[in-house]
Design a protein around this motif. Structure first.
Motif, PDB file in Angstrom:
ATOM      1  N   HIS A  58      26.777   2.057 -10.268  1.00 50.74           N
ATOM      2  CA  HIS A  58      28.074   2.355  -9.675  1.00 50.74           C
ATOM      3  C   HIS A  58      28.482   1.242  -8.710  1.00 50.74           C
ATOM      4  O   HIS A  58      27.637   0.570  -8.114  1.00 50.74           O
ATOM      5  N   ILE A  59      29.781   1.078  -8.569  1.00 50.54           N
ATOM      6  CA  ILE A  59      30.312   0.051  -7.675  1.00 50.54           C
ATOM      7  C   ILE A  59      29.917   0.365  -6.234  1.00 50.54           C
ATOM      8  O   ILE A  59      29.899   1.517  -5.806  1.00 50.54           O
ATOM      9  N   PHE A  60      29.606  -0.685  -5.480  1.00 50.52           N
ATOM     10  CA  PHE A  60      29.263  -0.516  -4.068  1.00 50.52           C
ATOM     11  C   PHE A  60      30.451   0.088  -3.310  1.00 50.52           C
ATOM     12  O   PHE A  60      31.609  -0.198  -3.621  1.00 50.52           O
ATOM     13  N   ARG A  61      30.132   0.881  -2.320  1.00 48.66           N
ATOM     14  CA  ARG A  61      31.177   1.483  -1.493  1.00 48.66           C
ATOM     15  C   ARG A  61      31.363   0.666  -0.218  1.00 48.66           C
ATOM     16  O   ARG A  61      30.405   0.361   0.475  1.00 48.66           O
ATOM     17  N   VAL A  62      32.602   0.324   0.062  1.00 51.08           N
ATOM     18  CA  VAL A  62      32.918  -0.395   1.296  1.00 51.08           C
ATOM     19  C   VAL A  62      32.920   0.603   2.445  1.00 51.08           C
ATOM     20  O   VAL A  62      33.614   1.620   2.401  1.00 51.08           O
ATOM     21  N   GLN A  63      32.130   0.323   3.458  1.00 56.05           N
ATOM     22  CA  GLN A  63      32.007   1.227   4.597  1.00 56.05           C
ATOM     23  C   GLN A  63      32.145   0.447   5.901  1.00 56.05           C
ATOM     24  O   GLN A  63      32.212  -0.786   5.899  1.00 56.05           O
ATOM     25  N   ASN A  64      32.193   1.183   6.992  1.00 52.86           N
ATOM     26  CA  ASN A  64      32.233   0.561   8.315  1.00 52.86           C
ATOM     27  C   ASN A  64      30.804   0.268   8.751  1.00 52.86           C
ATOM     28  O   ASN A  64      30.073   1.166   9.163  1.00 52.86           O
TER      29      ASN A  64
END
Length: 665
Positions: free
Chosen positions: A283-289
């Motif tokens: 799965h695509i990486f999730r952009v997070q803070n």
């Protein structure tokens, strides 16, 4: 006016309670600008045949063992960054598995043709839309506008974020332009899909044609790509081919079912090319803070789990792109948010100091700390500096009023001080000096991050001149509490004080509109006083270890209101501010980074309070020298007799084992 109002006015003739009530109403929802640093903005109508970019290498170094490596990234900017900004861009991100170090350094200048610039913008829009939204529909809409060239000539947030050249020792350019220029995407989806690319391959099946939703595609391109599977509307990144699995193989988690049977049973899809090797995807990486102060760390996210995909079900969205690059680019929004915040601090620093006649300097990181509220939830915030600045502001304001209003009593001095130091006054001054536009008060939300070069959003930038005639851009407005602006003003006072001393803090206070100075003005008295006839000056000076130039100050400090009108109240007003400033400064340096208002209140209550004052005065014998009426002296004597035996230990409250009643003189 009714009887209650008359009674209240009589009890509070100088309006002290009214000032306190007014201070409690110091909130506002005024619309304030949200500034965007000019360094990140593309000027309008910049249609040059070639563009010079100042390039900065963003090096990523995990401080833990990681399954997926990270790659360096290049930031290309039209405006050159100063050394101070580059130095302060070395910090840590808190990723899932632990801290990851970000190093930032200048890597030279690169001239790009207009065609190369468009390819670079298309690349970064595609990769960030994939990482941020995970939605193919949104990506299609944005790329359609991009391909049509809509809104290219307006001011916008625009800089380049590109993969660095992998072959470090063979770099002719720091940017991996070869991969970017050969990359296919929805905007130029044509014969490039079947072309081979010079990209490291994970196995021996590096140049085999596969049937995909795009047609026949070489494995060298699909093995490092982002694909979309229409049957479940999910985006995946492909890491390679599975040498031992095809459509007729048994599923890993369902040993009695083949992949072909699974897709037919669950999705009604008949695999036509079941002999093709399956793709290894995730799965695509999730952009997070990743700037959060207390980010929870996990061993492995569920999205890290690999999946097996039949090539014929996959539509190539982006290729070639490595998993390492996707992983690294998922960290970029947090890194660029930090850079934007730092550039805001740089611009605010210049606005304050550009026309300063004195040799005043302040670290940019201190300014950044001053404009960062606790709501950002980052590793630093303004609370310690705010507490320090608040104490110095009270001290400076008290001293200024004491020496310039020598006929005013303590009550009126307190009212005037409240008008100077109130959040309402400080907030208005901060807004008038445009400080409010620089404030950071919310935790970073990657979903709201503006992708550079993406003109699809409904945002507009308007240029504005600051007081130093430098430009900055307004990226919209927001509601901000006046108290928050006041807190930032106090934090900036603390920043100048902690790095440059009292004169630097006074400079900033005068710049923002708080007119104070530290010049000595002789304290004039209208009634002649002969101290030696009232007190034993020599004994008291010996006791205190200090020789007074004006011994009459001792008389005033020891005089109760029952002895002289007003008594010691004016000096008490000044002394309280001095003591608060001294104690706050002591704790600020004793416990760096812990100086929240709550912490200071607790420590100050434990160390300096009425019990401590009374005990210290009695131990030193000062109570014997107080000038007061007989009634007051009898009350003092009664209180002292109740103290009991005095310990010879320190009189600091948190070291004392004895508690005393409050002494009311």
């Amino acid at each position: 006016m009714d009887k209650d109002e008359i009674r209240n006015k009589s009890a509070d003739p100088l309006g002290v309670e009214e000032a306190k009530q007014e201070r409690g109403r110091e909130t506002s929802d005024d619309e304030q600008p949200r500034y965007v640093p000019i360094e990140l903005v593309k000027p309008p109508c910049s249609n040059d045949a070639s563009v010079m970019y100042h390039c900065y290498l963003i090096e990523l170094k995990p401080n833990f063992d990681c399954d997926i490596p990270v790659s360096d990234i290049v930031l290309g900017m039209r405006n050159e960054l100063d050394c101070d900004t580059i130095t302060n861009m070395n910090f840590e991100l808190q990723v899932q598995r632990g801290p990851l170090t970000v190093n930032f350094k200048h890597a030279g200048d690169v001239s790009l043709s207009s065609e190369q610039v468009l390819a670079c913008r298309r690349f970064q829009i595609t990769i960030f839309k994939i990482l941020v939204d995970h939605k193919l529909k949104k990506l299609e809409e944005v790329l359609e506008r991009f391909c049509l060239g809509q809104n290219h000539w307006t001011e916008s947030i625009d800089y380049l974020l590109l993969p660095a050249e992998r072959r470090i020792h063979q770099r002719s350019s720091i940017i991996d332009l070869e991969s970017i220029m050969s990359m296919s995407s929805l905007c130029n989806n044509d014969s490039k899909n079947s072309a081979c690319v010079n990209f490291p391959q994970p196995n021996n099946n590096s140049h085999v044609l596969l049937h995909t939703q795009n047609g026949m595609v070489c494995t060298c391109r699909i093995q490092n790509s982002v694909v979309y599977t229409p049957h479940n509307s999910i985006l995946y990144c492909i890491t390679g081919l599975l040498d031992d699995l095809n459509g007729n193989s048994l599923m890993k988690d369902k040993k009695s079912l083949t992949y072909k049977a699974h897709y037919e049973a669950k999705h009604g899809i008949n695999l036509c090319f079941d002999q093709q090797l399956l793709l290894n995807g995730r799965h695509i990486f999730r952009v997070q803070n990743y700037l959060l102060k207390c980010r929870q760390q996990t061993k492995k996210e569920s999205s890290d789990k690999s999946v097996e995909l039949p090539p014929e079900l996959c539509t190539i969205i982006m290729s070639p792109i490595s998993t390492s690059n996707l992983h690294s680019f998922s960290l970029v929004p947090s890194i660029l948010h930090r850079l934007e915040s730092l550039l805001l601090a740089v611009n605010l620093k210049h606005m304050i100091l550009d026309h300063c006649p004195q040799n005043i300097t302040i670290p940019t990181i201190k300014v950044l700390e001053s404009i960062t509220t606790k709501g950002c939830q980052e590793n630093y915030d303004l609370e310690s500096l705010e507490t320090l600045g608040d104490s110095f502001l009270k001290y400076a304001a008290s001293q200024q009023l004491f020496k310039t209003h020598q006929n005013d009593r303590e009550g009126l001095l307190s009212v005037n001080k409240e008008q100077i130091i109130s959040n309402l006054s400080l907030g208005k001054l901060g807004c008038d000096r445009k400080i409010s536009g620089f404030i950071r008060e919310e935790s970073f939300d990657p979903k709201k991050w503006i992708i550079p070069g993406d003109y699809s959003g409904n945002y507009f930038l308007n240029e504005e001149l600051l007081f130093n005639k430098r430009s900055i851009y307004v990226g919209g407005t927001r509601k901000i509490d006046t108290k928050v602006v006041g807190d930032v003003v106090e934090a900036l006072i603390g920043a100048f004080l902690s790095t440059g001393g009292e004169l630097d803090a006074i400079y900033f206070m005068n710049w923002v509109g708080i007119e104070v100075d530290l010049d000595h003005i002789r304290y004039e008295r209208h009634l002649p006083v002969q101290p030696e006839k009232l007190i034993d000056v020599g004994h008291l000076e010996s006791l205190l270890g200090y020789k007074f130039c004006d011994p009459s100050l001792l008389v005033e400090a020891l005089s109760h209101g029952s002895y002289i009108a007003g008594g010691y109240q004016r000096l008490e007003f000044l002394g309280d501010a001095v003591l608060d400033y001294m104690i706050t400064t002591y704790f600020y340096y004793k416990y760096p980074g812990m100086m929240s208002p709550g912490f200071l209140t607790d420590m100050r209550s434990a160390s300096v309070n009425n019990d401590c004052y009374a005990r210290s005065a009695v131990k030193a014998g000062l109570h014997k020298h107080i000038l007061a009426s007989d009634i007051v002296h009898r009350n003092i004597e009664s209180t002292v007799n109740n103290f009991g035996l005095l310990s010879s230990e320190s009189t600091f409250g948190f070291e004392s084992e004895t508690s005393f009643t409050i002494v009311s003189f």
